[in-house]
Design an enzyme around this catalytic site. Sequence first.
Site, mmCIF file in Angstrom:
data_model
loop_
_atom_site.group_PDB
_atom_site.id
_atom_site.type_symbol
_atom_site.label_atom_id
_atom_site.label_comp_id
_atom_site.label_asym_id
_atom_site.label_seq_id
_atom_site.Cartn_x
_atom_site.Cartn_y
_atom_site.Cartn_z
ATOM 1 N N PHE A 229 0.863 -1.203 0.000
ATOM 2 C CA PHE A 229 0.000 0.000 0.000
ATOM 3 C C PHE A 229 0.894 1.246 0.000
ATOM 4 C CE2 PHE A 229 -2.060 -3.413 2.393
ATOM 5 C CZ PHE A 229 -3.260 -3.567 1.701
ATOM 6 N N SER A 252 -2.572 -0.592 -5.642
ATOM 7 C CA SER A 252 -3.520 -0.887 -6.710
ATOM 8 C C SER A 252 -3.734 0.315 -7.626
ATOM 9 C CB SER A 252 -4.855 -1.345 -6.116
ATOM 10 O OG SER A 252 -5.318 -0.360 -5.211
ATOM 11 N N ASP A 299 0.798 -0.765 5.411
ATOM 12 C CA ASP A 299 0.056 0.429 5.849
ATOM 13 C C ASP A 299 -1.192 0.587 4.981
ATOM 14 O OD1 ASP A 299 -0.684 2.948 6.821
ATOM 15 O OD2 ASP A 299 0.641 4.000 5.425
ATOM 16 N N CYS A 339 -5.314 2.488 10.310
ATOM 17 C CA CYS A 339 -5.798 3.858 10.484
ATOM 18 C C CYS A 339 -7.317 3.853 10.550
ATOM 19 C CB CYS A 339 -5.282 4.764 9.377
ATOM 20 S SG CYS A 339 -5.735 4.219 7.727
HETATM 21 N N1 SAH Z 1 1.760 3.878 2.997
HETATM 22 C C1 SAH Z 1 1.296 5.052 2.293
HETATM 23 C C2 SAH Z 1 -0.159 5.356 2.520
HETATM 24 C C3 SAH Z 1 -1.105 4.236 2.167
HETATM 25 S S1 SAH Z 1 -2.709 4.779 1.812
HETATM 26 C C4 SAH Z 1 2.178 6.247 2.657
HETATM 27 O O1 SAH Z 1 3.053 6.129 3.519
HETATM 28 O O2 SAH Z 1 1.959 7.306 2.093
HETATM 29 C C5 SAH Z 1 -3.467 3.342 1.208
HETATM 30 C C6 SAH Z 1 -3.092 2.966 -0.221
HETATM 31 O O3 SAH Z 1 -3.594 1.668 -0.433
HETATM 32 C C7 SAH Z 1 -3.674 3.816 -1.322
HETATM 33 O O4 SAH Z 1 -2.621 4.333 -2.097
HETATM 34 C C8 SAH Z 1 -4.537 2.858 -2.170
HETATM 35 O O5 SAH Z 1 -4.422 3.077 -3.554
HETATM 36 C C9 SAH Z 1 -3.963 1.530 -1.805
HETATM 37 N N2 SAH Z 1 -4.846 0.361 -1.855
HETATM 38 C C10 SAH Z 1 -6.095 0.227 -1.335
HETATM 39 N N3 SAH Z 1 -6.519 -1.046 -1.455
HETATM 40 C C11 SAH Z 1 -5.506 -1.750 -2.041
HETATM 41 C C12 SAH Z 1 -5.322 -3.125 -2.403
HETATM 42 N N4 SAH Z 1 -6.274 -4.048 -2.162
HETATM 43 N N5 SAH Z 1 -4.157 -3.483 -2.964
HETATM 44 C C13 SAH Z 1 -3.194 -2.572 -3.205
HETATM 45 N N6 SAH Z 1 -3.312 -1.264 -2.860
HETATM 46 C C14 SAH Z 1 -4.442 -0.861 -2.297
#
Ligand code: SAH
Length: 396
Positions: A229, A252, A299, A339
């Site tokens: 993520f 994603s 995260d 979160c």
């Molecule tokens: N770790 C990041 C913040 C994560 S926010 C930082 O430090 O800035 C959550 C992210 O998860 C988003 O970018 C979203 O596009 C992604 N996301 C949500 N569901 C997902 C999934 N099933 N697989 C991959 N990415 C996903």
Amino acid sequence: MDASTSSLPTITLKPREDRRLRHGHLWVFSNEIAKVDGDAPAGALVSVTAAHGAPLGVGIYNPHSLIAVRITGGVGAPLDADWFRSMIGRALRLRSQLFPGGRTYRLLHSESDGVPGVIVDRFDEVMVVQTAAYGMEERRALLYDALMEIDGVRGVVERNDHSLRSLEGLPSHVGVARGTADPQIIDDGVLRYHLDPLGGQKTGFYLDQRANRIAMRPLMARGRVLDLFSNNGGFALHALHAGASEVIAVDSSAVAAVEIERNRELNGLGPIDVRVADVFSELHDLRLRGEKFDCVIADPPPFARSKKNVAAARKKYVELFSGSLRLLAPEGTAFLATCSHHVTRDTFLEIIRESLFRSGRSGIILEERGASPDHPIHPVMPETGYLHGAILRAGS
Ligand code: SAH
């Protein structure tokens, strides 16, 4: 009660409903109100008293919301330009101590900073505002004018497209409210990032993980790092900059993947293996291939959007965290986070224990972490402390 509050409409609570407020909580729920004296339309500033008449504070009223009164900070009344200036002034003094010379931080974290329902993120020259309280929406011109008075600020953007707005009867809206909102290059004290105040996710950049990215640097400084993520690359970029030999980032969102690449170039860093994929299927594939990592970051977005979802979310967190732990090399380190507002610290720790058990790994918690200190937690309102994280070290 002084002259400025004595003329306000009065909300009298039912017997015994004053306890929470006397202990410092800042919300009155609609079912706790016995009577309303005076003319109090939505948005009005009201004075709140206990059943026996003791004053409890002043706040903004919304008869159409479950949270009927939100107590305001500072002297509380009147909510004029000076009130906004004084609340912003106090918040600014804290941020300038936390980030000397910095121009990127969360400036107002709603109730914790005395301005209920209002979040303001500063991205250098641009302030990005989210409002989730009717009484603050009504007074937004005062807020925006006060923000524009801050040295170096050239624009205010409204980012009012979040779901909480509908609970207060407020419409969805994104746009420039004051000045200009040009793309910015922000820095977190170590690295720089492209930031489009009108694009991106949430308010454009996850400021809440800033201190956690820095805390993880020594543990991401060698070997293979997997950032799940990854969004626009916060953890992945820090890993590479700190000395990791290989970094894989999974998200994603194709837009997020483009942003990582741009941020990597901006910081003059080497390659990152950016994968636009679902984290759960990627975890599965990595495991099948027998890949191992020295550090895994997980995260995710909030899995529990409401109290009803907590049980289902818990399972999802266990699946994610246990899957992440399985990929750790002996003596590898993980940073696992949630979160979700509805996942408490106790629940989070249970999820960690269950994930260790499921993955068949032993581990020790090096540190429990929360959001960066520009997202202060109100001690009586756990709602303001939504981020829980743990740094875990796997056994050999
Ligand atoms: N770790 C990041 C913040 C994560 S926010 C930082 O430090 O800035 C959550 C992210 O998860 C988003 O970018 C979203 O596009 C992604 N996301 C949500 N569901 C997902 C999934 N099933 N697989 C991959 N990415 C996903």
